[in-house]
Design a protein around this motif. Sequence first.
Motif, PDB file in Angstrom:
ATOM      1  N   MET A 107       0.135   0.938   5.956  1.00 17.11           N
ATOM      2  CA  MET A 107       0.210   2.334   5.517  1.00 17.11           C
ATOM      3  C   MET A 107      -1.116   2.792   4.928  1.00 17.11           C
ATOM      4  SD  MET A 107       3.308   3.293   6.304  1.00 17.11           S
ATOM      5  CE  MET A 107       3.217   2.139   7.693  1.00 17.11           C
ATOM      6  N   MET A 108      -1.739   1.940   4.114  1.00 18.44           N
ATOM      7  CA  MET A 108      -3.004   2.302   3.471  1.00 18.44           C
ATOM      8  C   MET A 108      -4.137   2.350   4.489  1.00 18.44           C
ATOM      9  SD  MET A 108      -3.799   3.047   0.266  1.00 18.44           S
ATOM     10  CE  MET A 108      -4.954   4.361   0.645  1.00 18.44           C
ATOM     11  N   LYS A 109      -4.122   1.439   5.435  1.00 18.51           N
ATOM     12  CA  LYS A 109      -5.162   1.406   6.471  1.00 18.51           C
ATOM     13  C   LYS A 109      -5.157   2.697   7.281  1.00 18.51           C
ATOM     14  CE  LYS A 109      -8.083  -0.864   9.296  1.00 18.51           C
ATOM     15  NZ  LYS A 109      -9.397  -1.403   8.868  1.00 18.51           N
ATOM     16  N   VAL A 110      -3.999   3.114   7.742  1.00 20.51           N
ATOM     17  CA  VAL A 110      -3.894   4.357   8.511  1.00 20.51           C
ATOM     18  C   VAL A 110      -4.187   5.555   7.614  1.00 20.51           C
ATOM     19  CG1 VAL A 110      -2.366   5.819   9.888  1.00 20.51           C
ATOM     20  CG2 VAL A 110      -2.247   3.326  10.130  1.00 20.51           C
ATOM     21  N   GLY A 111      -3.701   5.484   6.371  1.00 17.98           N
ATOM     22  CA  GLY A 111      -3.933   6.578   5.443  1.00 17.98           C
ATOM     23  C   GLY A 111      -5.414   6.832   5.209  1.00 17.98           C
ATOM     24  N   LEU A 112      -6.192   5.765   5.064  1.00 19.06           N
ATOM     25  CA  LEU A 112      -7.616   5.931   4.802  1.00 19.06           C
ATOM     26  C   LEU A 112      -8.349   6.599   5.964  1.00 19.06           C
ATOM     27  CD1 LEU A 112      -8.750   2.708   2.900  1.00 19.06           C
ATOM     28  CD2 LEU A 112      -8.647   5.042   2.055  1.00 19.06           C
ATOM     29  N   ILE A 113      -7.854   6.407   7.161  1.00 19.00           N
ATOM     30  CA  ILE A 113      -8.459   7.078   8.312  1.00 19.00           C
ATOM     31  C   ILE A 113      -8.356   8.594   8.142  1.00 19.00           C
ATOM     32  CG2 ILE A 113      -8.311   7.444  10.814  1.00 19.00           C
ATOM     33  CD1 ILE A 113      -7.216   4.581  11.022  1.00 19.00           C
ATOM     34  N   MET A 114      -7.238   9.045   7.591  1.00 17.49           N
ATOM     35  CA  MET A 114      -7.049  10.477   7.346  1.00 17.49           C
ATOM     36  C   MET A 114      -7.770  10.941   6.088  1.00 17.49           C
ATOM     37  SD  MET A 114      -3.026  11.089   8.216  1.00 17.49           S
ATOM     38  CE  MET A 114      -2.435   9.723   7.221  1.00 17.49           C
ATOM     39  N   PHE A 115      -7.766  10.094   5.047  1.00 15.81           N
ATOM     40  CA  PHE A 115      -8.248  10.515   3.742  1.00 15.81           C
ATOM     41  C   PHE A 115      -9.760  10.488   3.597  1.00 15.81           C
ATOM     42  CE2 PHE A 115      -4.157   8.414   1.950  1.00 15.81           C
ATOM     43  CZ  PHE A 115      -3.387   9.418   2.517  1.00 15.81           C
ATOM     44  N   THR A 116     -10.428   9.605   4.330  1.00 15.02           N
ATOM     45  CA  THR A 116     -11.857   9.355   4.108  1.00 15.02           C
ATOM     46  C   THR A 116     -12.712  10.619   4.092  1.00 15.02           C
ATOM     47  OG1 THR A 116     -11.696   7.120   4.995  1.00 15.02           O
ATOM     48  CG2 THR A 116     -13.871   8.106   4.942  1.00 15.02           C
ATOM     49  N   TYR A 134      -0.354 -13.689  -1.415  1.00 12.84           N
ATOM     50  CA  TYR A 134      -0.589 -13.721  -2.865  1.00 12.84           C
ATOM     51  C   TYR A 134      -0.273 -12.363  -3.480  1.00 12.84           C
ATOM     52  CZ  TYR A 134      -3.027 -14.237  -7.322  1.00 12.84           C
ATOM     53  OH  TYR A 134      -3.334 -14.279  -8.659  1.00 12.84           O
ATOM     54  N   LEU A 135      -0.680 -11.296  -2.810  1.00 17.85           N
ATOM     55  CA  LEU A 135      -0.407  -9.953  -3.297  1.00 17.85           C
ATOM     56  C   LEU A 135       1.093  -9.680  -3.329  1.00 17.85           C
ATOM     57  CD1 LEU A 135      -1.972  -7.485  -4.290  1.00 17.85           C
ATOM     58  CD2 LEU A 135      -1.989  -6.640  -1.942  1.00 17.85           C
ATOM     59  N   ASN A 136       1.805 -10.164  -2.326  1.00 14.17           N
ATOM     60  CA  ASN A 136       3.261 -10.004  -2.294  1.00 14.17           C
ATOM     61  C   ASN A 136       3.912 -10.754  -3.450  1.00 14.17           C
ATOM     62  OD1 ASN A 136       5.091  -8.663  -0.145  1.00 14.17           O
ATOM     63  ND2 ASN A 136       6.226 -10.515  -0.690  1.00 14.17           N
ATOM     64  N   LEU A 137       3.365 -11.937  -3.761  1.00 13.93           N
ATOM     65  CA  LEU A 137       3.876 -12.715  -4.900  1.00 13.93           C
ATOM     66  C   LEU A 137       3.644 -11.969  -6.205  1.00 13.93           C
ATOM     67  CD1 LEU A 137       5.043 -15.338  -6.097  1.00 13.93           C
ATOM     68  CD2 LEU A 137       2.713 -16.261  -6.097  1.00 13.93           C
ATOM     69  N   ILE A 183      -5.052  -2.927  -2.282  1.00 17.00           N
ATOM     70  CA  ILE A 183      -5.324  -2.894  -0.844  1.00 17.00           C
ATOM     71  C   ILE A 183      -6.384  -1.835  -0.527  1.00 17.00           C
ATOM     72  CG2 ILE A 183      -4.335  -2.300   1.416  1.00 17.00           C
ATOM     73  CD1 ILE A 183      -1.726  -3.653   0.415  1.00 17.00           C
ATOM     74  N   ARG A 184      -6.295  -0.694  -1.199  1.00 19.71           N
ATOM     75  CA  ARG A 184      -7.313   0.345  -1.013  1.00 19.71           C
ATOM     76  C   ARG A 184      -8.697  -0.202  -1.347  1.00 19.71           C
ATOM     77  NH1 ARG A 184      -9.711   3.838  -4.754  1.00 19.71           N
ATOM     78  NH2 ARG A 184     -10.536   5.782  -3.871  1.00 19.71           N
ATOM     79  N   VAL A 209       6.455  -6.689   1.520  1.00 21.47           N
ATOM     80  CA  VAL A 209       5.923  -5.414   1.038  1.00 21.47           C
ATOM     81  C   VAL A 209       4.428  -5.301   1.308  1.00 21.47           C
ATOM     82  CG1 VAL A 209       5.686  -3.886  -0.963  1.00 21.47           C
ATOM     83  CG2 VAL A 209       7.706  -5.341  -0.744  1.00 21.47           C
ATOM     84  N   SER A 210       3.701  -6.396   1.155  1.00 18.72           N
ATOM     85  CA  SER A 210       2.243  -6.345   1.261  1.00 18.72           C
ATOM     86  C   SER A 210       1.764  -5.971   2.660  1.00 18.72           C
ATOM     87  CB  SER A 210       1.626  -7.678   0.834  1.00 18.72           C
ATOM     88  OG  SER A 210       2.089  -8.741   1.658  1.00 18.72           O
ATOM     89  N   LEU A 211       2.400  -6.495   3.703  1.00 17.14           N
ATOM     90  CA  LEU A 211       1.971  -6.180   5.071  1.00 17.14           C
ATOM     91  C   LEU A 211       2.221  -4.711   5.372  1.00 17.14           C
ATOM     92  CD1 LEU A 211       0.905  -7.033   7.825  1.00 17.14           C
ATOM     93  CD2 LEU A 211       3.233  -7.739   8.447  1.00 17.14           C
ATOM     94  N   TRP A 212       3.399  -4.202   4.996  1.00 21.47           N
ATOM     95  CA  TRP A 212       3.699  -2.780   5.213  1.00 21.47           C
ATOM     96  C   TRP A 212       2.723  -1.899   4.437  1.00 21.47           C
ATOM     97  CZ3 TRP A 212       5.455   0.935   1.638  1.00 21.47           C
ATOM     98  CH2 TRP A 212       5.826   2.166   2.208  1.00 21.47           C
ATOM     99  N   SER A 213       2.443  -2.270   3.185  1.00 20.87           N
ATOM    100  CA  SER A 213       1.523  -1.485   2.354  1.00 20.87           C
ATOM    101  C   SER A 213       0.128  -1.475   2.958  1.00 20.87           C
ATOM    102  CB  SER A 213       1.473  -2.063   0.938  1.00 20.87           C
ATOM    103  OG  SER A 213       2.741  -2.061   0.334  1.00 20.87           O
ATOM    104  N   TYR A 214      -0.284  -2.612   3.487  1.00 20.34           N
ATOM    105  CA  TYR A 214      -1.619  -2.707   4.093  1.00 20.34           C
ATOM    106  C   TYR A 214      -1.739  -1.762   5.285  1.00 20.34           C
ATOM    107  CZ  TYR A 214      -5.874  -4.781   6.012  1.00 20.34           C
ATOM    108  OH  TYR A 214      -7.161  -4.972   6.484  1.00 20.34           O
TER     109      TYR A 214
END
Length: 203
Positions: free
Chosen positions: A187-196, A20-23, A49-50, A180-185
């Motif tokens: 990237m954001m998932k790994v990013g949050l591990i660093m950003f938190t 749905y997000l990709n749509l 996604i965040r 796009v949505s799977l790649w974004s998910y």
Amino acid sequence: MNEMNKPLHRFCEWLMSLAYLNLLWIIFSAAGFIIFGIIPATISMFAVIRQWLMKDTPPTSKAFWLYYKTNFWKGNLLFFPFVGIGYLLLVNFRLHLLADYTLPLFLFYFLLIVSVVYGLIFIYIFPIFVHFEYPSSSYYKNSLLFAFSHPYYSVLLVTLSYGHFLLMNVIPIFLLFFGVSLWSYVMMKVGLIMFTPLQARPQ
């Protein structure tokens, strides 16, 4: 519901949410005639996604639209030069592949280094943009700082991006539903591990 079926049910719900997000991304990119819509649509996707990953789940379409209109001008002004540089790099490498056109060796390696730097900025800048409140001029610099200060995560993100690219080539229909949505998910998932541990903007 049978306890054994709950994980499968949650996985199917997650896939449906990504589809749905990709749509929404496709629709809102088209609403901006692609050239003006794709950047704010991508920002909106990462922002939604965040929220999912931080367990804040407002209605997806409403949140997407809010992020889209909020970041339409700021996102385009910030990312247009970046997209332009990427286009020039692509053109130069395509010219290099032509049999009757060869770049000087030093120029080829220079473009290769610039492309690596460009790629590292690309995989970090959208997660950083939606997670931190920086002056516009600082997003590129901070993307590079994160990339070089977290080399293991950078290698992981590049590897996952390449794996996603291969998957989309092997199963092209996935592009429509999860391109796009799977790649974004991821990237954001790994990013949050660093950003938190760092200061983030309000949700």
